[in-house]
Design a protein around this motif. Structure first.
Motif, PDB file in Angstrom:
ATOM      1  N   GLY A   1     -12.184   5.482   3.304  1.00 19.71           N
ATOM      2  CA  GLY A   1     -11.699   6.856   3.477  1.00 19.71           C
ATOM      3  C   GLY A   1     -12.368   7.873   2.571  1.00 19.71           C
ATOM      4  N   ASN A   2     -13.166   7.398   1.656  1.00 16.91           N
ATOM      5  CA  ASN A   2     -13.915   8.308   0.784  1.00 16.91           C
ATOM      6  C   ASN A   2     -15.343   8.518   1.295  1.00 16.91           C
ATOM      7  OD1 ASN A   2     -14.322   9.969  -1.446  1.00 16.91           O
ATOM      8  ND2 ASN A   2     -15.234   8.270  -2.618  1.00 16.91           N
ATOM      9  N   GLY A   3     -15.679   7.826   2.384  1.00 13.82           N
ATOM     10  CA  GLY A   3     -17.044   7.930   2.906  1.00 13.82           C
ATOM     11  C   GLY A   3     -17.210   9.140   3.817  1.00 13.82           C
ATOM     12  N   PHE A   4     -18.421   9.276   4.347  1.00 10.59           N
ATOM     13  CA  PHE A   4     -18.771  10.398   5.217  1.00 10.59           C
ATOM     14  C   PHE A   4     -17.834  10.466   6.426  1.00 10.59           C
ATOM     15  CE2 PHE A   4     -22.042  11.357   8.753  1.00 10.59           C
ATOM     16  CZ  PHE A   4     -21.682  12.686   8.826  1.00 10.59           C
ATOM     17  N   LEU A   5     -17.772   9.379   7.183  1.00  7.25           N
ATOM     18  CA  LEU A   5     -16.902   9.364   8.362  1.00  7.25           C
ATOM     19  C   LEU A   5     -15.429   9.316   7.962  1.00  7.25           C
ATOM     20  CD1 LEU A   5     -16.316   9.097  11.382  1.00  7.25           C
ATOM     21  CD2 LEU A   5     -16.841   6.648  11.211  1.00  7.25           C
TER      22      LEU A   5
ATOM     23  N   SER B   1       2.634  11.854  10.090  1.00  2.81           N
ATOM     24  CA  SER B   1       2.076  10.578   9.641  1.00  2.81           C
ATOM     25  C   SER B   1       1.734  10.629   8.153  1.00  2.81           C
ATOM     26  CB  SER B   1       0.804  10.250  10.421  1.00  2.81           C
ATOM     27  OG  SER B   1       1.117  10.011  11.768  1.00  2.81           O
ATOM     28  N   SER B   2       1.732   9.455   7.523  1.00  6.62           N
ATOM     29  CA  SER B   2       1.281   9.390   6.131  1.00  6.62           C
ATOM     30  C   SER B   2      -0.097   8.726   6.097  1.00  6.62           C
ATOM     31  CB  SER B   2       2.270   8.581   5.297  1.00  6.62           C
ATOM     32  OG  SER B   2       2.191   7.216   5.673  1.00  6.62           O
ATOM     33  N   ILE B   3      -0.863   9.073   5.072  1.00  6.36           N
ATOM     34  CA  ILE B   3      -2.217   8.531   4.978  1.00  6.36           C
ATOM     35  C   ILE B   3      -2.427   7.863   3.623  1.00  6.36           C
ATOM     36  CG2 ILE B   3      -4.675   9.035   5.284  1.00  6.36           C
ATOM     37  CD1 ILE B   3      -3.910  11.761   6.414  1.00  6.36           C
ATOM     38  N   ALA B   4      -3.011   6.669   3.683  1.00  9.72           N
ATOM     39  CA  ALA B   4      -3.470   6.030   2.456  1.00  9.72           C
ATOM     40  C   ALA B   4      -4.949   5.698   2.635  1.00  9.72           C
ATOM     41  CB  ALA B   4      -2.676   4.757   2.198  1.00  9.72           C
ATOM     42  N   VAL B   5      -5.651   5.628   1.525  1.00 10.41           N
ATOM     43  CA  VAL B   5      -7.087   5.352   1.585  1.00 10.41           C
ATOM     44  C   VAL B   5      -7.404   4.131   0.732  1.00 10.41           C
ATOM     45  CG1 VAL B   5      -9.332   6.191   0.762  1.00 10.41           C
ATOM     46  CG2 VAL B   5      -7.863   7.689   2.125  1.00 10.41           C
ATOM     47  N   PHE B   6      -8.308   3.308   1.259  1.00 10.99           N
ATOM     48  CA  PHE B   6      -8.813   2.179   0.499  1.00 10.99           C
ATOM     49  C   PHE B   6     -10.315   2.361   0.370  1.00 10.99           C
ATOM     50  CE2 PHE B   6     -10.650  -2.011   0.028  1.00 10.99           C
ATOM     51  CZ  PHE B   6      -9.755  -2.712  -0.769  1.00 10.99           C
ATOM     52  N   ASP B   7     -10.830   2.382  -0.874  1.00 11.60           N
ATOM     53  CA  ASP B   7     -12.279   2.544  -1.048  1.00 11.60           C
ATOM     54  C   ASP B   7     -12.686   1.932  -2.380  1.00 11.60           C
ATOM     55  OD1 ASP B   7     -14.989   3.501  -0.782  1.00 11.60           O
ATOM     56  OD2 ASP B   7     -14.206   5.061   0.537  1.00 11.60           O
ATOM     57  N   ILE B   8     -13.992   1.802  -2.581  1.00 19.85           N
ATOM     58  CA  ILE B   8     -14.429   1.168  -3.838  1.00 19.85           C
ATOM     59  C   ILE B   8     -14.317   2.096  -5.040  1.00 19.85           C
ATOM     60  CG2 ILE B   8     -15.892  -0.825  -3.323  1.00 19.85           C
ATOM     61  CD1 ILE B   8     -18.220   1.124  -2.958  1.00 19.85           C
TER      62      ILE B   8
ATOM     63  N   ASP C   1     -12.007  14.488  -6.680  1.00 18.57           N
ATOM     64  CA  ASP C   1     -11.286  15.516  -5.922  1.00 18.57           C
ATOM     65  C   ASP C   1     -10.325  14.909  -4.893  1.00 18.57           C
ATOM     66  OD1 ASP C   1     -13.220  14.424  -4.289  1.00 18.57           O
ATOM     67  OD2 ASP C   1     -13.804  16.339  -3.368  1.00 18.57           O
ATOM     68  N   ALA C   2      -9.846  13.691  -5.162  1.00 13.39           N
ATOM     69  CA  ALA C   2      -8.953  13.053  -4.189  1.00 13.39           C
ATOM     70  C   ALA C   2      -7.707  13.902  -3.978  1.00 13.39           C
ATOM     71  CB  ALA C   2      -8.561  11.671  -4.681  1.00 13.39           C
ATOM     72  N   PRO C   3      -7.358  14.170  -2.718  1.00 12.13           N
ATOM     73  CA  PRO C   3      -6.197  15.020  -2.452  1.00 12.13           C
ATOM     74  C   PRO C   3      -4.903  14.338  -2.911  1.00 12.13           C
ATOM     75  CG  PRO C   3      -7.392  14.440  -0.412  1.00 12.13           C
ATOM     76  CD  PRO C   3      -8.010  13.661  -1.518  1.00 12.13           C
ATOM     77  N   ALA C   4      -3.984  15.156  -3.355  1.00 14.47           N
ATOM     78  CA  ALA C   4      -2.751  14.638  -3.950  1.00 14.47           C
ATOM     79  C   ALA C   4      -1.844  13.975  -2.917  1.00 14.47           C
ATOM     80  CB  ALA C   4      -2.010  15.776  -4.647  1.00 14.47           C
ATOM     81  N   ASP C   5      -1.943  14.419  -1.652  1.00 12.71           N
ATOM     82  CA  ASP C   5      -1.014  13.885  -0.644  1.00 12.71           C
ATOM     83  C   ASP C   5      -1.432  12.504  -0.125  1.00 12.71           C
ATOM     84  OD1 ASP C   5      -3.269  15.036   0.551  1.00 12.71           O
ATOM     85  OD2 ASP C   5      -2.227  15.310   2.455  1.00 12.71           O
ATOM     86  N   ILE C   6      -2.523  11.983  -0.658  1.00 15.08           N
ATOM     87  CA  ILE C   6      -3.024  10.708  -0.150  1.00 15.08           C
ATOM     88  C   ILE C   6      -2.923   9.640  -1.235  1.00 15.08           C
ATOM     89  CG2 ILE C   6      -5.175   9.542   0.469  1.00 15.08           C
ATOM     90  CD1 ILE C   6      -5.801  11.973   2.198  1.00 15.08           C
ATOM     91  N   LYS C   7      -2.364   8.525  -0.820  1.00 18.63           N
ATOM     92  CA  LYS C   7      -2.247   7.405  -1.763  1.00 18.63           C
ATOM     93  C   LYS C   7      -3.579   6.679  -1.792  1.00 18.63           C
ATOM     94  CE  LYS C   7       1.161   3.915  -2.858  1.00 18.63           C
ATOM     95  NZ  LYS C   7       2.242   3.095  -2.287  1.00 18.63           N
ATOM     96  N   PHE C   8      -4.140   6.499  -2.976  1.00 20.98           N
ATOM     97  CA  PHE C   8      -5.479   5.957  -3.077  1.00 20.98           C
ATOM     98  C   PHE C   8      -5.484   4.534  -3.641  1.00 20.98           C
ATOM     99  CE2 PHE C   8      -9.949   6.324  -3.028  1.00 20.98           C
ATOM    100  CZ  PHE C   8     -10.227   7.475  -2.313  1.00 20.98           C
ATOM    101  N   PHE C   9      -6.074   3.595  -2.920  1.00 16.86           N
ATOM    102  CA  PHE C   9      -6.240   2.229  -3.414  1.00 16.86           C
ATOM    103  C   PHE C   9      -7.705   1.973  -3.708  1.00 16.86           C
ATOM    104  CE2 PHE C   9      -2.450   2.185  -0.832  1.00 16.86           C
ATOM    105  CZ  PHE C   9      -1.554   1.432  -1.572  1.00 16.86           C
ATOM    106  N   VAL C  10      -7.995   1.636  -4.932  1.00 18.05           N
ATOM    107  CA  VAL C  10      -9.373   1.290  -5.260  1.00 18.05           C
ATOM    108  C   VAL C  10      -9.484  -0.229  -5.255  1.00 18.05           C
ATOM    109  CG1 VAL C  10     -11.171   1.365  -7.034  1.00 18.05           C
ATOM    110  CG2 VAL C  10      -9.719   3.374  -6.622  1.00 18.05           C
ATOM    111  N   GLY C  11     -10.434  -0.739  -4.489  1.00 20.43           N
ATOM    112  CA  GLY C  11     -10.552  -2.190  -4.441  1.00 20.43           C
ATOM    113  C   GLY C  11     -11.798  -2.629  -3.719  1.00 20.43           C
TER     114      GLY C  11
ATOM    115  N   HIS D   1     -10.776   1.240  10.021  1.00 23.46           N
ATOM    116  CA  HIS D   1     -11.734   0.654   9.083  1.00 23.46           C
ATOM    117  C   HIS D   1     -13.117   1.248   9.337  1.00 23.46           C
ATOM    118  CE1 HIS D   1     -14.337  -2.015   7.043  1.00 23.46           C
ATOM    119  NE2 HIS D   1     -14.231  -3.092   7.801  1.00 23.46           N
ATOM    120  N   THR D   2     -13.545   2.142   8.440  1.00 23.36           N
ATOM    121  CA  THR D   2     -14.833   2.819   8.615  1.00 23.36           C
ATOM    122  C   THR D   2     -15.864   2.397   7.578  1.00 23.36           C
ATOM    123  OG1 THR D   2     -14.304   4.655   7.133  1.00 23.36           O
ATOM    124  CG2 THR D   2     -13.604   4.891   9.415  1.00 23.36           C
ATOM    125  N   ALA D   3     -15.473   1.480   6.679  1.00 20.48           N
ATOM    126  CA  ALA D   3     -16.361   1.175   5.545  1.00 20.48           C
ATOM    127  C   ALA D   3     -17.584   0.378   5.972  1.00 20.48           C
ATOM    128  CB  ALA D   3     -15.592   0.399   4.486  1.00 20.48           C
ATOM    129  N   SER D   4     -18.707   0.746   5.392  1.00 25.09           N
ATOM    130  CA  SER D   4     -19.952   0.027   5.652  1.00 25.09           C
ATOM    131  C   SER D   4     -20.927   0.408   4.549  1.00 25.09           C
ATOM    132  CB  SER D   4     -20.499   0.442   7.012  1.00 25.09           C
ATOM    133  OG  SER D   4     -21.469  -0.466   7.460  1.00 25.09           O
TER     134      SER D   4
END
Lengths: 346, 420
Positions: free
Chosen positions: A10-14, A29-36, A41-51, A71-74
């Motif tokens: 969710g932190n990538g281009f797409l 809807s609620s949004i969470a993001v998983f990224d490395i 500048d991560a928005p406050a309304d989004i729960k961020f998982f680093v992993g 799943h957009t990660a690549s």
């Protein structure tokens, strides 16, 4: 119906555009993001998982309470003669298997995965191809080989333990945040090479605005929840649906960037001459490669890249029209202007 | 002839087409028709009218098979008569509308003719002797009379609505919808009528008359292209057919497009007009593909390939604002001779769509839209007419050598002749 989305990558281009498309629905809807990494500048309304996608526990933890996964990660696709094969496969294939396993373990029902229009490419022209085209016996490159495996894994998991899946195959994505397509064209311009046109500009190419690709992902997630929809287990071509002569896109980018190149000043290199130039460029590359580490070298004009630029590459998107209800929301011209505005403001 | 050949001097394929056309023309339906009508004075007069009122249609109509030739000749003459009334700005408006609305009855009145046209109306002689046309019309089988009367009725009423309505046809066309409606009345309806006649003759399948949109597009594509090409001529005659909805986006002054300082605006308006025409291409090709009779195919295909060649020529061409731009005679002859089968027609369309695309200018506000329309047409062809050739097939070597020799010999003869 409101969902609890997890956007992987969710932190990538797409991925960032997928977040925006979900927000635009305004359906609670609620949004969470998983990224490395977590951006500053991560928005406050989004729960961020680093992993790490390849670690089951990392993914499993992020899926708590989630109802739909996009799943957009690549890993970035580098143009190199020595591609990082292991990296591509570990993220695109093993990582995706991990996501599937974690979804099953959490009883999640919807998984949409980004694939690529290239998975059916043989390196030859692609004219109006639809999803019935089989995978080629030999993928065009290692990156695409890993994307084919990824797609197979995702589609095979459809129907297993209540999970439904589908994939989106975009082609030539551009838009704000793009680091390849439009920046690449601007680089050509800065070098003053935009005067040269290879071939007679008769081949057509599909370009896809990133917001439209993101929109298709969200539509797909919605359709996976609909028992009447045929989306589950399917791959979908997604483009702007407006193939145009390849150099027209570049000409428009250059014009909008303030570097108008009139037709009368263009120098058209016939295919044959371009191949000769590419041959020389490849030879220089090969000589350099004898002395320098290959991963440090950037490939110039190569014959395969010329062939790509010279061959038509456009898709039939009627399946996405029909099953997902997809239609491009942002046209090419508007998309180009948005991209350049984003580059300028940075 | 010499100037025609010289104009094509850099284009060997046109030269060979011109020479073949001039000296090696095969025995054709035209000659057959000439023999058929030799002893029929009235019919001969009708074909004379056809020759005089239409340079471009006369030959293609005479090339039609026997079952259709007379019906289409008379269809043309009846509509030309109607047009001559509509066109005449010297006629009283009420009188004009009365005639337009009743013309479908007039064609059944033996002996009717009309001498009230202004002296400068170019086809007034047709109406002066219109009783001849009516006599021949009444000789046609009823199935053909019905079609001709039906279209005459619709077109006459449409023209009367335009002549008396808010948007007087000869002053201005406001919206794209008006533009389409006008083109439908004057050209789309001809497409409808022709399809009905093809079906009635039995030479074509009845289904050809069913899909009205396709027949309409056949006429629209020709009419809109002509309207673009004729900008200057119409302007000088005090008419404008380009819809304000299109040009009004770029300027308030339609006539001012001819001024050199407005060249940029003029270019944008022109490309917006061409864009509007390009959307008819899929329908045109679909229609042509469904035809079965060779003479009908040629009759329909020839004007369409001329139109796409003209459209490519006028696109991004400022000359349109100053004079009547026309394709070279050599090009025309080459296209006519090639328009005998669907593969060639598709190849010609592709070639000219590509020509148009190479003239597309990134600084034009319609650049991307033209680009998309070009892509759409090409994508449509690859989807619906797969395996179509990209370019016209080249003649075999031996025949082209022979023709080139003939070309050179003829050229030499003509040039020698000219300097004698």
């Amino acid at each position: 119906m409101p969902e609890k989305y997890l956007v992987i990558g969710g932190n990538g281009f797409l991925g960032r555009h997928v977040l925006e498309q979900i927000r635009l629905r305004k359906d609670g809807s609620s949004i969470a993001v998983f990224d490395i990494v977590k951006p500053a500048d991560a928005p406050a309304d989004i729960k961020f998982f680093v992993g790490d996608l390849r670690k089951f526990d990392d993914v499993f933890a992020a899926l708590d309470g989630i109802t739909a996964v996009i799943h957009t990660a690549s890993p970035p696709h580098v143009n190199s003669s020595n591609p990082p094969r292991d990296l591509y496969f570990s993220i695109n294939v093993d990582g995706t298997k991990n996501v599937i396993a974690a979804c099953k373990a959490r009883g999640i029902k919807k998984l949409v995965v980004t694939s690529s229009g290239s998975v059916i490419s043989t390196g030859e022209a692609m004219v109006n191809v639809d999803e019935s085209t089989p995978y080629p016996p030999q993928a065009i490159d290692v990156y695409t080989e890993s994307k084919i495996e990824c797609e197979k894994v995702v589609l095979a998991a459809n129907g297993e333990e209540g999970l439904t899946t589908c994939t989106i195959r975009p082609s030539a994505i551009f838009g704000p945040g793009d680091r390849q397509l439009i920046p690449g064209m601007l680089e050509v311009c800065q070098k003053g090479q935009h005067r040269f046109q290879i071939g007679d500009n008769s081949s057509l190419m599909d370009f896809t605005y990133v917001g439209n690709v993101a929109y298709a992902h969200v539509l797909a997630a919605e359709k996976l929840g609909d028992v009447k929809s045929e989306a589950a287990g399917q791959a979908f071509n997604v483009t702007n649906g407006t193939p145009i002569p390849f150099w027209d896109f570049a000409s428009k980018v250059w014009f909008e960037a303030g570097d108008y190149m009139p037709n009368s000043k263009k120098i058209v290199l016939p295919y044959g001459a371009s191949v000769v130039i590419a041959y020389i460029s490849e030879t220089i590359y090969n000589i350099k490669a004898m002395f320098v580490d290959k991963s440090q070298l950037k490939e110039g004009l190569s014959r395969s890249r010329i062939k790509q630029a010279m061959s038509s590459r456009y898709f039939n998107i009627s399946k996405a029209n029909r099953i997902l209800g997809y239609e491009a929301r942002v046209g090419l011209e508007e998309g180009i202007k948005l991209s350049l505005a984003a580059i300028k403001s940075n | 002839m010499l100037d025609v050949l010289l104009a094509s001097i850099g284009h060997p394929s046109e030269l060979s087409a011109l020479i073949t056309y001039k000296f090696f023309k095969p025995e054709s339906n035209i000659n057959r028709n000439q023999k058929l009508i030799a002893n029929n004075e009235r019919k001969k007069r009708c074909y004379d009218f056809l020759d005089k009122t239409s340079r471009s249609f006369s030959a293609v109509i005479q090339e039609l098979d026997d079952e259709l030739r007379d019906a289409i000749c008379l269809f043309y003459l009846v509509l030309r008569g109607l047009d001559t009334i509509e066109d005449d700005m010297t006629l009283d408006l009420d009188r004009k509308c009365e005639l337009l609305r009743s013309f479908d009855k007039i064609i059944f009145q033996r002996g009717w003719n009309f001498k009230e046209n202004g002296p400068n109306e170019k086809d007034r002689h047709l109406l002066v002797d219109f009783q001849i046309v009516i006599e021949e019309f009444l000789e046609l089988p009823k199935k053909f009379q019905d079609v001709i009367a039906d279209i005459t009725n619709q077109m006459g009423n449409g023209m009367a609505d335009y002549a008396s309505g808010d948007h007087r046809e000869n002053t201005a066309v406001a919206t794209i919808k008006d533009f389409d409606l006008y083109c439908h009345y004057v050209a789309g309806l001809v497409g409808w009528g022709l399809s009905d006649l093809f079906a009635a003759s039995g030479l074509e399948d009845p289904s050809i008359a069913k899909d009205k949109r396709l027949s309409d597009s056949m006429g629209m594509f020709l009419q809109k292209t002509n309207i673009i090409r004729d900008y200057r001529e119409d302007l000088d005659d005090g008419r404008q057919f380009w819809p304000k909805e299109i040009w009004g986006k770029y300027t308030d002054d339609f006539a001012g497009l001819v001024k050199p300082e407005n060249a940029k605006t003029a270019q944008a308006v022109l490309s917006a007009m061409v864009l509007n025409v390009l959307e008819h291409i899929p329908d045109v090709l679909t229609y042509l593909k469904s035809l079965k009779n060779q003479s009908v195919f040629n009759f329909c295909a020839i004007p369409q390939v001329m139109a796409i060649a003209t459209l490519a020529l006028v696109f991004n061409n400022q000359d349109v604002y100053h004079r009547n731009v026309k394709i070279r005679k050599g090009t025309a002859v080459k296209l006519i001779m090639a328009s005998t089968n669907m593969d060639n027609v598709v190849a010609i369309f592709r070639e000219y769509i590509h020509v148009l695309s190479t003239k597309n200018d990134a600084a034009d506000p319609n650049f991307i839209n033209i680009s998309i329309a070009v892509g759409k047409a090409e994508q449509w062809i690859t989807t619906n007419l797969p395996d179509s050739p990209r370019t016209l097939a080249k003649r075999s070597d031996s025949s082209s050598t022979f023709i080139m020799l003939a070309v050179l010999a003829s050229l030499a003869a003509i040039i020698l002749n000219a300097y004698k």
